[in-house]
Design an enzyme around this catalytic site. Structure first.
Site, PDB file in Angstrom:
ATOM      1  N   ASN A  17       0.845  -1.211   0.000  1.00  0.00           N
ATOM      2  CA  ASN A  17       0.000   0.000   0.000  1.00  0.00           C
ATOM      3  C   ASN A  17       0.874   1.252   0.000  1.00  0.00           C
ATOM      4  OD1 ASN A  17      -3.054  -0.455   0.146  1.00  0.00           O
ATOM      5  ND2 ASN A  17      -2.274  -2.014   1.542  1.00  0.00           N
ATOM      6  N   ARG A  68       0.591   0.308  26.076  1.00  0.00           N
ATOM      7  CA  ARG A  68       0.085   0.919  24.843  1.00  0.00           C
ATOM      8  C   ARG A  68       0.087   2.447  24.911  1.00  0.00           C
ATOM      9  NH1 ARG A  68      -5.250  -1.965  23.691  1.00  0.00           N
ATOM     10  NH2 ARG A  68      -3.816  -3.672  23.284  1.00  0.00           N
ATOM     11  N   MET A  93       0.121  -2.739  12.193  1.00  0.00           N
ATOM     12  CA  MET A  93      -0.577  -3.822  12.891  1.00  0.00           C
ATOM     13  C   MET A  93      -0.510  -3.701  14.412  1.00  0.00           C
ATOM     14  SD  MET A  93      -1.736  -5.262  10.249  1.00  0.00           S
ATOM     15  CE  MET A  93      -2.378  -6.846  10.733  1.00  0.00           C
ATOM     16  N   ARG A  94      -0.678  -2.500  14.909  1.00  0.00           N
ATOM     17  CA  ARG A  94      -0.715  -2.327  16.368  1.00  0.00           C
ATOM     18  C   ARG A  94      -2.057  -1.724  16.763  1.00  0.00           C
ATOM     19  NH1 ARG A  94       3.638  -4.156  18.264  1.00  0.00           N
ATOM     20  NH2 ARG A  94       2.325  -4.472  20.059  1.00  0.00           N
ATOM     21  N   LEU A  96      -3.949   0.888  18.805  1.00  0.00           N
ATOM     22  CA  LEU A  96      -3.512   2.219  19.232  1.00  0.00           C
ATOM     23  C   LEU A  96      -4.274   2.666  20.474  1.00  0.00           C
ATOM     24  CD1 LEU A  96      -3.605   3.503  15.596  1.00  0.00           C
ATOM     25  CD2 LEU A  96      -1.519   3.199  16.939  1.00  0.00           C
ATOM     26  N   HIS A 112      -8.492  -1.595   5.749  1.00  0.00           N
ATOM     27  CA  HIS A 112      -8.750  -2.884   6.398  1.00  0.00           C
ATOM     28  C   HIS A 112      -9.184  -3.890   5.330  1.00  0.00           C
ATOM     29  CE1 HIS A 112      -9.830  -5.625   9.629  1.00  0.00           C
ATOM     30  NE2 HIS A 112     -10.888  -5.938   8.900  1.00  0.00           N
ATOM     31  N   GLU A 177      -7.193  -2.681  -2.653  1.00  0.00           N
ATOM     32  CA  GLU A 177      -6.765  -1.802  -1.548  1.00  0.00           C
ATOM     33  C   GLU A 177      -5.964  -0.632  -2.106  1.00  0.00           C
ATOM     34  OE1 GLU A 177      -4.853  -3.538   1.885  1.00  0.00           O
ATOM     35  OE2 GLU A 177      -5.969  -5.395   1.684  1.00  0.00           O
TER      36      GLU A 177
HETATM   37  C1  GRF Z   1      -3.156  -5.077   3.949  1.00  0.00           C
HETATM   38  O1  GRF Z   1      -3.972  -6.146   3.599  1.00  0.00           O
HETATM   39  C2  GRF Z   1      -3.879  -4.172   4.906  1.00  0.00           C
HETATM   40  O2  GRF Z   1      -5.222  -4.050   4.621  1.00  0.00           O
HETATM   41  C3  GRF Z   1      -3.680  -4.908   6.199  1.00  0.00           C
HETATM   42  O3  GRF Z   1      -2.350  -5.335   6.148  1.00  0.00           O
HETATM   43  C4  GRF Z   1      -1.978  -5.528   4.801  1.00  0.00           C
HETATM   44  C5  GRF Z   1      -0.759  -4.702   4.558  1.00  0.00           C
HETATM   45  O4  GRF Z   1      -0.238  -4.910   3.300  1.00  0.00           O
HETATM   46  N1  GRF Z   1      -4.045  -4.113   7.323  1.00  0.00           N
HETATM   47  P1  GRF Z   1       0.967  -4.038   2.763  1.00  0.00           P
HETATM   48  O5  GRF Z   1       2.008  -3.990   3.892  1.00  0.00           O
HETATM   49  O6  GRF Z   1       0.461  -2.687   2.408  1.00  0.00           O
HETATM   50  O7  GRF Z   1       1.483  -4.809   1.587  1.00  0.00           O
END
Ligand code: GRF
Length: 209
Positions: A17, A68, A93-94, A96, A112, A177
């Site tokens: 992303n 946290r 991936m935390r 918050l 998401h 995404e």
């Molecule tokens: C994606 O699927 C996002 O939606 C999720 O983690 C993944 C991250 O992918 N929260 P990247 O690191 O952007 O390749």
């Protein structure tokens, strides 16, 4: 092209992303400047992507913080030193802390990998397959203290095929995404998108999903 909006991107992993944001910016399709990329994982491949693009990177591992809230304070300080107008959670991936989220309310968005409110949390693709869902997808939303519950900005849908593996479904969703996330960032950067009284507004109208 309107003036460029300073943003900070938070990652934990592969950073596809992030790459989509970098590419759209390089092509002149996204009026933002990525002031910094911050990862909680020192080995996130996304950091290499950022460095290749000449971006400033920081790592802030969770280990070493008491809780946290303490982590949130340190992260907030690091982000605010970059003076962003938007914080982009691109696979960060935390969970918050509430004060952290409140600080950026209306100025922080997340992607998401499910059609929220379905499948909040982790392992979304596996859960979609196990549930026999015929459709899966992804959601961009403003971040609020409750996890994966913020006002929805946009969604994209993809089919789930009978013989799908989680990897195949994840790849199909990930492609979408990249599209809807960069689109939403563009809306925000051009002042078309805002959070108002708990609702996501696009061009002044409630986004109905
Ligand atoms: C994606 O699927 C996002 O939606 C999720 O983690 C993944 C991250 O992918 N929260 P990247 O690191 O952007 O390749």
């Amino acid at each position: 092209m309107p003036p460029k909006m300073p943003i900070v991107v938070l990652i934990s992993g592969g950073g596809t992303n992030l790459q989509a944001i970098i590419d759209a910016t390089a092509k002149g399709e996204l009026p933002v400047t990525i002031e910094a990329v911050i990862s909680d994982k020192v080995d996130a491949y996304g950091l290499e992507r950022a460095q290749k693009a000449g971006l400033r990177t920081f790592t802030l591992p969770y280990s070493g913080f008491e809780n946290r809230e303490a982590y949130g304070r340190a992260l907030q300080q690091l982000i605010d030193e970059q003076n962003p107008q938007l914080v982009v959670l691109a696979g960060f991936m935390r969970i918050l802390s509430a004060p952290f989220v409140e600080h950026y309310l209306g100025k922080m968005i997340n992607i998401h990998p499910s059609l929220l409110p379905r499948h909040k949390g982790l392992n979304t693709h596996q859960r979609a397959i196990e549930a026999g869902d015929s459709e899966a997808g992804c959601t961009v939303h403003f971040v609020v203290p409750e996890i994966d519950a913020g006002p929805i900005i946009s969604q994209a849908r993809v089919p789930v095929y009978d013989d799908d593996s989680t990897d195949e479904l994840a790849a199909r969703v990930l492609e979408r995404e990249h599209q809807i996330f960069t689109q939403a960032i563009g809306w925000f950067a051009t002042a078309r998108l805002q959070l108002n009284d708990g609702h996501a507004l696009l061009d002044g109208k409630n986004i109905a999903i």
